[in-house]
Motif scaffolding. Structure first.
Motif, PDB file in Angstrom:
ATOM      1  N   THR A 201      -5.606  -0.102   4.870  1.00  0.00           N
ATOM      2  CA  THR A 201      -6.071   1.263   4.745  1.00  0.00           C
ATOM      3  C   THR A 201      -7.602   1.305   4.460  1.00  0.00           C
TER       4      THR A 201
ATOM      5  N   THR B 236      -3.906   9.677  -1.763  1.00  0.00           N
ATOM      6  CA  THR B 236      -4.609   8.953  -0.520  1.00  0.00           C
ATOM      7  C   THR B 236      -5.454   9.927   0.295  1.00  0.00           C
TER       8      THR B 236
ATOM      9  N   TRP C 296       1.340   0.597   3.913  1.00  0.00           N
ATOM     10  CA  TRP C 296       0.027   0.966   4.707  1.00  0.00           C
ATOM     11  C   TRP C 296      -0.018   2.206   5.204  1.00  0.00           C
ATOM     12  N   THR C 297      -0.743   2.950   4.680  1.00  0.00           N
ATOM     13  CA  THR C 297      -0.953   4.577   5.296  1.00  0.00           C
ATOM     14  C   THR C 297      -1.150   4.440   6.930  1.00  0.00           C
TER      15      THR C 297
ATOM     16  N   ASN D 166       3.506   5.403   2.591  1.00  0.00           N
ATOM     17  CA  ASN D 166       2.935   5.441   1.473  1.00  0.00           C
ATOM     18  C   ASN D 166       3.016   6.589   0.466  1.00  0.00           C
TER      19      ASN D 166
ATOM     20  N   ASN E 170      -5.284   2.985  -0.420  1.00  0.00           N
ATOM     21  CA  ASN E 170      -3.964   2.936  -0.408  1.00  0.00           C
ATOM     22  C   ASN E 170      -3.220   2.724  -1.607  1.00  0.00           C
TER      23      ASN E 170
END
Length: 498
Positions: free
Chosen positions: A129, A107, A438-439, A452, A102
């Protein structure tokens, strides 16, 4: 050039950020850990150093931080001016490394890299993540479950103790214990390879040192002076003394009855009770630090670590070292260098000021609501500090956006959705989205609902191992699809059952 070198309070030094603008070496420090040092022949270790003592050669460069996802997914990495090199990575052992998937650029490529390898092991207290995309997640201890240790700090005047409050719950272990357990399962005796965490703590308190009451007896303005990780042996530096008085009874309670008592400035029991030691400071105590003071007073006797031994306005060595990376060049004379995705790159024709497909610059500052990715999964912080996209009124008006509208921010690499806060405090042409969300990537809609910025960044080399965070060229439009504010989205938790 401004006359601030050798001036008290000016902090003309590369340590101003690292030492919280305090500068100089530590006035109080723990002793060395006393751990074993093992030589490594890792052929892809990033061992390149910006030093005149290192002669760069093919193979020394290694995988840089922003190239690691490419190295895993593409099977090759950029080896500076020597070009691409092949590599075959089949496992990711992500223990004790933080939420890297993350927190690192690109990402989405990182997710592909995680899926490509045969096996990914991670550990954490939370389903962040990195843990989300791992094959196995090992439970990590919380700080209060961790064996006694010291807090990492950049304050040179204080030493902070972290107590062991409770035993680890369930099957949680520290990353140190996890690595020892792996060694045992691979057929090694962990005690022959490494000391325990309790032994590390004992070595650190035994070797802890503090500046004497008289302060430094020598100039400290030319470089690092002080303990900075003393060993358990007596300090040879006459300016420092033992910090802690440790009795035989103390050692017995800590589980080391064979260690010798010692005399120091304060009792160990008092330090453990207070949890912190602050070096007493008084005006003129000779414990302060002025960067480059000794060099200014006598440049010949106190040369700097440069090719000429002086402050260099024209720096040939720096320009040549940067060029070795093979992806970026700088002038030996300081001047403006257009970034890869800066203001100029928002134009398809900069000379005639014709905007391109991604006319905005996205920057990712830190947030009051979370520290990097830590605490992003906390309801209280989501309520107090919503992770919104900050937009200038001119940019919002041009795109028909109103306050709090959800928007899609995108480029050729990825997209994220955020509610906007329109404010003139943001420069026109710039959008701010804090790092660390947080993805939460929806693969069908191809957008990240976690906010993100890493889904928008590249992992292309952009200078001497500099990660490409600020700035990112993007476009923005109103989002008409499904959207929930972070406070209304489910927390990412795992129910363990009864």
């Amino acid at each position: 050039m401004t006359g601030n070198v050798d001036k008290s309070g000016a902090m003309v030094s590369d340590m101003s950020g690292q030492m919280v603008c305090n500068g100089g070496s530590a006035l109080v420090a723990v002793g060395g850990e006393g751990r074993s040092e093992y030589a490594t022949t890792d052929p892809v270790a990033n061992t390149f150093a910006l030093s005149a003592a290192v002669v760069p050669n093919d193979g020394l460069f290694g995988v840089t931080s922003q190239q690691k996802w490419h190295a895993v997914y593409d099977g090759s990495y950029h080896n500076g001016k020597w070009g691409q090199r092949e590599i075959d990575i089949r496992c990711i052992w992500d223990i004790g490394r933080g939420n890297k998937l993350n927190s690192e650029p690109d990402t989405l490529l990182g997710i592909k890299a995680f899926r490509k390898v045969e096996f990914v092991v991670s550990c954490d207290c939370f389903l962040n993540t990195t843990a989300q995309y791992a094959d196995i997640v090992l439970p990590m201890v919380m700080q209060w479950e961790h064996p006694a240790n010291f807090s990492h700090t950049s304050n040179r005047e204080t030493l902070t103790y972290c107590a062991h409050v409770i035993a680890p719950l369930f099957e949680a272990r520290s990353d140190y214990e996890i690595n020892r357990a792996l060694a045992e399962r691979l057929g090694f005796d962990p005690d022959e390879l490494e000391i325990t965490e309790e032994e590390i703590f004992a070595n650190q308190i035994q070797g802890a040192t503090v500046i004497k009451e008289g302060g430094f007896t020598k100039k400290v303005g030319s470089g690092a002076v002080g303990p900075g990780g003393a060993t358990t042996e007596d300090m040879v530096d006459p300016d420092f003394e033992k910090l802690l008085t440790i009795t035989a009874e103390d050692w017995a309670e800590l589980g080391f009855p064979d260690r010798e008592p010692q005399e120091g400035r304060i009792p160990l029991r008092q330090f453990l009770k207070d949890g912190i030691y602050q070096v007493p400071r008084t005006e003129g105590d000779n414990c302060g630090y002025i960067a480059l003071e000794a060099f200014v007073e006598d440049p010949v006797a106190n040369p700097l670590n440069t090719e000429s031994g002086k402050l260099e306005i024209y720096c040939r060595q720096l320009a040549e070292v940067v060029d070795i990376y093979g992806s970026y060049s700088i002038s030996p004379i300081p001047k403006y260098e257009p970034p890869q995705e800066g203001y100029e790159a928002t134009f398809s024709d900069f000379e005639n000021r014709v905007k391109g497909p991604y006319p905005l610059q996205l920057e990712s500052p830190h947030s009051l609501g979370h520290h990097s990715s830590q605490l992003d999964n906390c309801r209280w912080m989501q309520e107090a500090h919503a992770n919104v996209a900050y937009v200038n009124p001119l940019d919002a008006q041009e795109r028909g956006l109103s306050q709090h509208d959800p928007v899609k921010i995108y480029n050729g690499r990825g997209a994220l959705v955020r509610a906007i806060k329109i404010t003139p405090r943001v420069v026109p042409g710039v959008v701010l989205v804090a790092d660390g969300g947080w993805t939460d990537y929806d693969e069908e809609l191809e957008v990240d609902f976690g906010g993100n910025p890493g889904v928008l960044t590249s992992s292309d080399p952009c200078g001497c191992d500099i990660q490409p965070w600020n700035t990112i060229n993007v476009e923005m439009e109103k989002w008409d699809g499904p959207f929930d504010h972070d406070i209304d989205r489910p927390l990412r938790v795992i129910e363990l059952g009864d």
